[in-house]
Design a protein around this motif. Structure first.
Motif, PDB file in Angstrom:
ATOM      1  N   LEU A  80       0.804  -1.214   0.000  1.00  0.00           N
ATOM      2  CA  LEU A  80       0.000   0.000   0.000  1.00  0.00           C
ATOM      3  C   LEU A  80       0.839   1.267   0.000  1.00  0.00           C
ATOM      4  O   LEU A  80       0.290   2.354  -0.077  1.00  0.00           O
ATOM      5  N   ARG A  81       2.149   1.157   0.129  1.00  0.00           N
ATOM      6  CA  ARG A  81       2.963   2.368   0.120  1.00  0.00           C
ATOM      7  C   ARG A  81       2.923   3.051  -1.241  1.00  0.00           C
ATOM      8  O   ARG A  81       2.907   4.280  -1.330  1.00  0.00           O
ATOM      9  N   SER A 106       0.622  -6.027  -9.911  1.00  0.00           N
ATOM     10  CA  SER A 106       0.669  -5.904  -8.455  1.00  0.00           C
ATOM     11  C   SER A 106       0.063  -7.156  -7.844  1.00  0.00           C
ATOM     12  O   SER A 106      -0.761  -7.830  -8.478  1.00  0.00           O
ATOM     13  N   PRO A 107       0.480  -7.521  -6.623  1.00  0.00           N
ATOM     14  CA  PRO A 107      -0.074  -8.719  -5.977  1.00  0.00           C
ATOM     15  C   PRO A 107      -1.596  -8.649  -5.884  1.00  0.00           C
ATOM     16  O   PRO A 107      -2.164  -7.621  -5.528  1.00  0.00           O
ATOM     17  N   GLY A 108      -2.235  -9.730  -6.224  1.00  0.00           N
ATOM     18  CA  GLY A 108      -3.687  -9.788  -6.273  1.00  0.00           C
ATOM     19  C   GLY A 108      -4.231  -9.832  -7.685  1.00  0.00           C
ATOM     20  O   GLY A 108      -5.376 -10.240  -7.896  1.00  0.00           O
ATOM     21  N   ASP A 109      -3.426  -9.396  -8.682  1.00  0.00           N
ATOM     22  CA  ASP A 109      -3.848  -9.476 -10.076  1.00  0.00           C
ATOM     23  C   ASP A 109      -3.695 -10.907 -10.585  1.00  0.00           C
ATOM     24  O   ASP A 109      -2.772 -11.628 -10.173  1.00  0.00           O
ATOM     25  N   PRO A 110      -4.564 -11.354 -11.493  1.00  0.00           N
ATOM     26  CA  PRO A 110      -4.430 -12.716 -12.039  1.00  0.00           C
ATOM     27  C   PRO A 110      -3.187 -12.831 -12.909  1.00  0.00           C
ATOM     28  O   PRO A 110      -2.925 -11.970 -13.758  1.00  0.00           O
ATOM     29  N   ALA A 139      -2.396 -10.116   8.128  1.00  0.00           N
ATOM     30  CA  ALA A 139      -1.640 -10.429   6.918  1.00  0.00           C
ATOM     31  C   ALA A 139      -2.504 -10.351   5.664  1.00  0.00           C
ATOM     32  O   ALA A 139      -1.981 -10.115   4.569  1.00  0.00           O
ATOM     33  N   GLY A 140      -3.822 -10.540   5.795  1.00  0.00           N
ATOM     34  CA  GLY A 140      -4.686 -10.522   4.620  1.00  0.00           C
ATOM     35  C   GLY A 140      -5.430  -9.225   4.399  1.00  0.00           C
ATOM     36  O   GLY A 140      -5.856  -8.936   3.271  1.00  0.00           O
ATOM     37  N   LEU A 141      -5.598  -8.405   5.440  1.00  0.00           N
ATOM     38  CA  LEU A 141      -6.358  -7.163   5.292  1.00  0.00           C
ATOM     39  C   LEU A 141      -5.726  -6.176   4.311  1.00  0.00           C
ATOM     40  O   LEU A 141      -6.456  -5.540   3.535  1.00  0.00           O
ATOM     41  N   PRO A 142      -4.399  -5.969   4.294  1.00  0.00           N
ATOM     42  CA  PRO A 142      -3.848  -5.029   3.299  1.00  0.00           C
ATOM     43  C   PRO A 142      -4.154  -5.427   1.864  1.00  0.00           C
ATOM     44  O   PRO A 142      -4.445  -4.567   1.025  1.00  0.00           O
ATOM     45  N   LEU A 143      -4.106  -6.726   1.556  1.00  0.00           N
ATOM     46  CA  LEU A 143      -4.417  -7.166   0.201  1.00  0.00           C
ATOM     47  C   LEU A 143      -5.892  -6.956  -0.120  1.00  0.00           C
ATOM     48  O   LEU A 143      -6.253  -6.570  -1.240  1.00  0.00           O
ATOM     49  N   LEU A 144      -6.767  -7.180   0.851  1.00  0.00           N
ATOM     50  CA  LEU A 144      -8.196  -6.941   0.639  1.00  0.00           C
ATOM     51  C   LEU A 144      -8.467  -5.460   0.395  1.00  0.00           C
ATOM     52  O   LEU A 144      -9.213  -5.093  -0.528  1.00  0.00           O
ATOM     53  N   PHE A 145      -7.864  -4.582   1.189  1.00  0.00           N
ATOM     54  CA  PHE A 145      -8.065  -3.146   1.000  1.00  0.00           C
ATOM     55  C   PHE A 145      -7.484  -2.688  -0.335  1.00  0.00           C
ATOM     56  O   PHE A 145      -8.045  -1.807  -0.997  1.00  0.00           O
ATOM     57  N   SER A 165      -5.591 -14.286  -2.439  1.00  0.00           N
ATOM     58  CA  SER A 165      -5.678 -13.725  -3.786  1.00  0.00           C
ATOM     59  C   SER A 165      -6.576 -14.567  -4.686  1.00  0.00           C
ATOM     60  O   SER A 165      -7.191 -14.045  -5.618  1.00  0.00           O
ATOM     61  N   TRP A 166      -6.687 -15.880  -4.431  1.00  0.00           N
ATOM     62  CA  TRP A 166      -7.591 -16.724  -5.212  1.00  0.00           C
ATOM     63  C   TRP A 166      -9.049 -16.524  -4.787  1.00  0.00           C
ATOM     64  O   TRP A 166      -9.950 -16.766  -5.571  1.00  0.00           O
ATOM     65  N   GLU A 167      -9.269 -16.107  -3.560  1.00  0.00           N
ATOM     66  CA  GLU A 167     -10.634 -15.951  -3.062  1.00  0.00           C
ATOM     67  C   GLU A 167     -11.193 -14.564  -3.341  1.00  0.00           C
ATOM     68  O   GLU A 167     -12.418 -14.381  -3.360  1.00  0.00           O
ATOM     69  N   LEU A 168     -10.321 -13.571  -3.577  1.00  0.00           N
ATOM     70  CA  LEU A 168     -10.798 -12.202  -3.768  1.00  0.00           C
ATOM     71  C   LEU A 168     -11.681 -12.032  -4.999  1.00  0.00           C
ATOM     72  O   LEU A 168     -12.682 -11.311  -4.934  1.00  0.00           O
ATOM     73  N   PRO A 169     -11.364 -12.624  -6.175  1.00  0.00           N
ATOM     74  CA  PRO A 169     -12.291 -12.454  -7.316  1.00  0.00           C
ATOM     75  C   PRO A 169     -13.706 -12.930  -7.015  1.00  0.00           C
ATOM     76  O   PRO A 169     -14.683 -12.300  -7.432  1.00  0.00           O
ATOM     77  N   ARG A 170     -13.835 -14.028  -6.285  1.00  0.00           N
ATOM     78  CA  ARG A 170     -15.170 -14.500  -5.914  1.00  0.00           C
ATOM     79  C   ARG A 170     -15.816 -13.578  -4.890  1.00  0.00           C
ATOM     80  O   ARG A 170     -17.031 -13.378  -4.900  1.00  0.00           O
ATOM     81  N   LEU A 171     -15.006 -12.996  -4.020  1.00  0.00           N
ATOM     82  CA  LEU A 171     -15.547 -12.085  -3.012  1.00  0.00           C
ATOM     83  C   LEU A 171     -16.063 -10.803  -3.640  1.00  0.00           C
ATOM     84  O   LEU A 171     -17.102 -10.269  -3.226  1.00  0.00           O
ATOM     85  N   LEU A 172     -15.360 -10.287  -4.656  1.00  0.00           N
ATOM     86  CA  LEU A 172     -15.726  -9.016  -5.274  1.00  0.00           C
ATOM     87  C   LEU A 172     -16.663  -9.182  -6.460  1.00  0.00           C
ATOM     88  O   LEU A 172     -17.062  -8.181  -7.055  1.00  0.00           O
ATOM     89  N   ARG A 173     -16.992 -10.421  -6.842  1.00  0.00           N
ATOM     90  CA  ARG A 173     -17.859 -10.635  -7.992  1.00  0.00           C
ATOM     91  C   ARG A 173     -19.270 -10.160  -7.673  1.00  0.00           C
ATOM     92  O   ARG A 173     -19.849 -10.543  -6.648  1.00  0.00           O
ATOM     93  N   PRO A 174     -19.853  -9.289  -8.506  1.00  0.00           N
ATOM     94  CA  PRO A 174     -21.223  -8.829  -8.227  1.00  0.00           C
ATOM     95  C   PRO A 174     -22.215  -9.971  -8.336  1.00  0.00           C
ATOM     96  O   PRO A 174     -22.070 -10.886  -9.138  1.00  0.00           O
ATOM     97  N   VAL A 175     -23.224  -9.915  -7.506  1.00  0.00           N
ATOM     98  CA  VAL A 175     -24.252 -10.949  -7.463  1.00  0.00           C
ATOM     99  C   VAL A 175     -25.387 -10.559  -8.393  1.00  0.00           C
ATOM    100  O   VAL A 175     -25.888  -9.432  -8.362  1.00  0.00           O
ATOM    101  N   ALA A 176     -25.787 -11.472  -9.252  1.00  0.00           N
ATOM    102  CA  ALA A 176     -26.871 -11.200 -10.193  1.00  0.00           C
ATOM    103  C   ALA A 176     -28.189 -11.068  -9.455  1.00  0.00           C
ATOM    104  O   ALA A 176     -28.409 -11.696  -8.423  1.00  0.00           O
ATOM    105  N   PRO A 177     -29.117 -10.222  -9.960  1.00  0.00           N
ATOM    106  CA  PRO A 177     -30.411 -10.058  -9.288  1.00  0.00           C
ATOM    107  C   PRO A 177     -31.172 -11.372  -9.246  1.00  0.00           C
ATOM    108  O   PRO A 177     -31.257 -12.106 -10.234  1.00  0.00           O
ATOM    109  N   GLY A 178     -31.737 -11.659  -8.080  1.00  0.00           N
ATOM    110  CA  GLY A 178     -32.525 -12.863  -7.907  1.00  0.00           C
ATOM    111  C   GLY A 178     -31.724 -14.105  -7.631  1.00  0.00           C
ATOM    112  O   GLY A 178     -32.292 -15.165  -7.411  1.00  0.00           O
TER     113      GLY A 178
END
Length: 536
Positions: free
Chosen positions: A196-197, A226-230, A283-289, A515-528
């Motif tokens: 984050l620097r 940067s770390p977190g990119d595929p 250890a995981g919060l900086p990557l999430l932010f 880093s493998w779980e973040l794309p699923r965490l940030l994926r928008p949820v479809a309506p319904g």
């Protein structure tokens, strides 16, 4: 060695204080008892046989032992004046978990007599690790500079207390030991916080325009990896030309406001130093932010515990983690030991670290107790890197917790204790956020009926939860690992796990696999589409 300094003791286990072992003499040197017995044997043989050649060797050990006693008396007659004085220079660079750093020390011997062989043992809190053993031959009236290499094993404040000095008399007879207090407080950052620097968190309301190659340069549509990119997004041709990894730039999608909540109960900080649940969170919060910042999503950091809530007022995650780590030394009311047990552990800690004795009993009145605690803290040396301590004058429990946080004592806790989940859900009811990420070890478990009612009410307000459950063994990387984690957490949480899936999504994470779980965490949820289903 004090039981509180043992990294394997943990913050949630009670241990009886153990006596310190006395320093042993040098095994390679003859003892005074052996010299005296040898002299007696020669004197007895010379007296019985009337031989002068046996009497003379019998007098030599007595003269040798007398010289040792006289030398030892001259040497240790001034120990009350602290023959060795010291100074510690803090490191200039920032501390990162797992990265060694060096502090420079200087010892000054002001007496006109040599000290001979002197052994030094470093004294620090469980958040640091080091070999920590030094041995010097110190002559008369000299200065000795040296360096101490330490390794931080957990994020947050860590303490270096000084040295335990053992001065050995000639031939190793009757060693003497005392404590040289050089207290120093440092702050260790998580290993991922350095990402984050280069990317300070600045709130952006609108996405930037897409760069135009003809106007903004040849590599306008590319940005550094940067770390977190595929990894599959790396462009090989451009990376070879620029001699660094680059990926295709894309306009981020705003995914709404996010709130990251961290459980601050004692179970979050319990365990081996560097491997507690909070250390995994930090250890995981900086990557999430960092990932949320790339998505231009406004995010806030907060915490909850049995006694209330906490909200970060700092724009940077590194400052917020520094504030979170201070809760390691705060104990809720329901988890506190009795006053006698806490006071006994504090007395043992102060005696071991600073060599300062404290009274066993305190006055019964709360104000008198606070005044007595203040007088005890005034006798301790000032810790470098910390502000002067302002103790409470009315609440002795709060004053004792402030002293523990100031000296680095992790007070054990008792069970059962309360849960702060109700405070979190009540605060979200007043000010709901579209996305809430919760880090919690779920110890203790909240009651099922009130939890179901509160989660159902928040779901109607559009609050979506992301429950982060710790995967300590990294089972998500193994075949059928998620099924094993489902079974493990089903046994631990019981019906609470089904409530969590109904109110949002459950994510198994480890700092190395986040880093493998973040794309699923940030994926928008479809309506319904229900958010409780997991992708296999």
């Amino acid at each position: 060695m004090s039981p509180f300094s043992d990294p394997l003791s943990g913050a949630g286990k009670e241990q009886a204080p153990r006596r310190e072992k006395p320093a042993h003499a040098d095994p390679g040197a003859p003892s005074l008892t052996l010299l005296t017995l040898g002299g007696l044997v020669f004197l007895a043989a010379g007296a019985v046989l009337l031989r002068a050649d046996l009497l003379i060797p019998g007098l030599i050990p007595f003269a040798w032992a007398g010289w040792i006693r006289l030398r030892e008396r001259m040497l240790f007659s001034s120990l009350h004046e602290d023959p060795l004085r010291g100074m510690v220079i803090p490191p200039e660079d920032d501390l990162v978990v797992g990265r060694p750093f060096v502090i420079r020390c200087r010892l000054e011997h002001h007496l006109p007599i040599p000290l001979g062989s002197v052994s030094l043992e470093t004294r620090f809190c469980p958040g640091l690790s080091s070999a920590g053993h030094f041995r010097f031959d110190i002559p008369a009236a000299c200065e000795l500079p040296f360096e101490v290499e330490l390794i931080p094993v957990r994020p947050g404040p860590v303490w270096f207390y000084g040295f335990s000095i053992v001065i050995r008399a000639p031939l190793g007879a009757a060693p003497r030991e005392y404590v040289l207090s050089l207290p120093l407080m440092l702050h260790a950052q998580p290993a991922a916080a350095q990402f984050l620097r280069k990317h300070p968190q600045v709130e952006q309301t609108q996405p930037d325009r897409r760069p135009i190659p003809g106007q903004d340069g040849e590599f306008a549509e590319l940005r550094p990896f940067s770390p977190g990119d595929p990894p599959r997004a790396i462009i090989p041709s451009a990376s070879l030309r620029l001699q660094k990894y680059v990926i295709q730039m894309s306009i981020p999608v705003v995914v709404g406001k996010w709130s990251v909540q961290v459980d601050l109960s004692p179970s979050t900080f319990s365990g081996v130093a560097g491997y507690s649940p909070f250390d995994h969170y930090a250890a995981g919060l900086p990557l999430l932010f960092h990932s949320l910042q790339q998505a231009q999503a406004p995010v806030g950091l907060a915490g909850y515990h049995e006694d209330g809530l906490w909200h970060s007022r700092h724009p940077r995650i590194r400052d917020g983690l520094q504030d979170l780590s201070r809760f390691r030394y705060r104990t809720p009311v329901s988890a506190r030991l009795s006053w006698e047990e806490r006071w006994g552990r504090f007395r043992s800690w102060v005696l071991w670290v600073f060599g300062v004795g404290t009274p066993e009993l305190l006055p019964p009145g709360p104000e008198d107790r606070c005044e007595q605690i203040g007088r005890i803290m005034a006798r301790l040396p000032r810790i470098q890197g910390m502000q002067p301590l302002e103790l409470s004058t009315t609440d002795p429990d709060l004053a004792l917790e402030q002293c523990c946080a100031y000296t680095g004592l992790e007070m054990p806790t008792r069970a059962p204790r309360g849960s702060g989940m109700s405070h979190l859900l009540e605060s979200l009811r007043r000010a709901p956020a579209p996305h809430v990420v919760v880090f919690s070890p779920w110890d203790p478990l909240p009651e099922t009926a009130p939890l179901a009612a509160q989660l159902s009410h928040l779901a109607k307000k559009g609050v979506r939860f992301h429950w982060m459950l710790l995967d300590e063994s990294q089972l998500t990387l193994r075949p059928h690992g998620r099924d094993l984690l489902d079974l493990e957490w089903q046994i631990k949480l019981g019906p609470v796990l089904e409530l969590l899936r109904q109110s949002g999504s459950v994510h198994y994470y480890h700092p190395l696999t986040l880093s493998w779980e973040l794309p699923r965490l940030l994926r928008p949820v479809a309506p319904g589409r229900p958010g409780s289903h997991r992708r296999r």
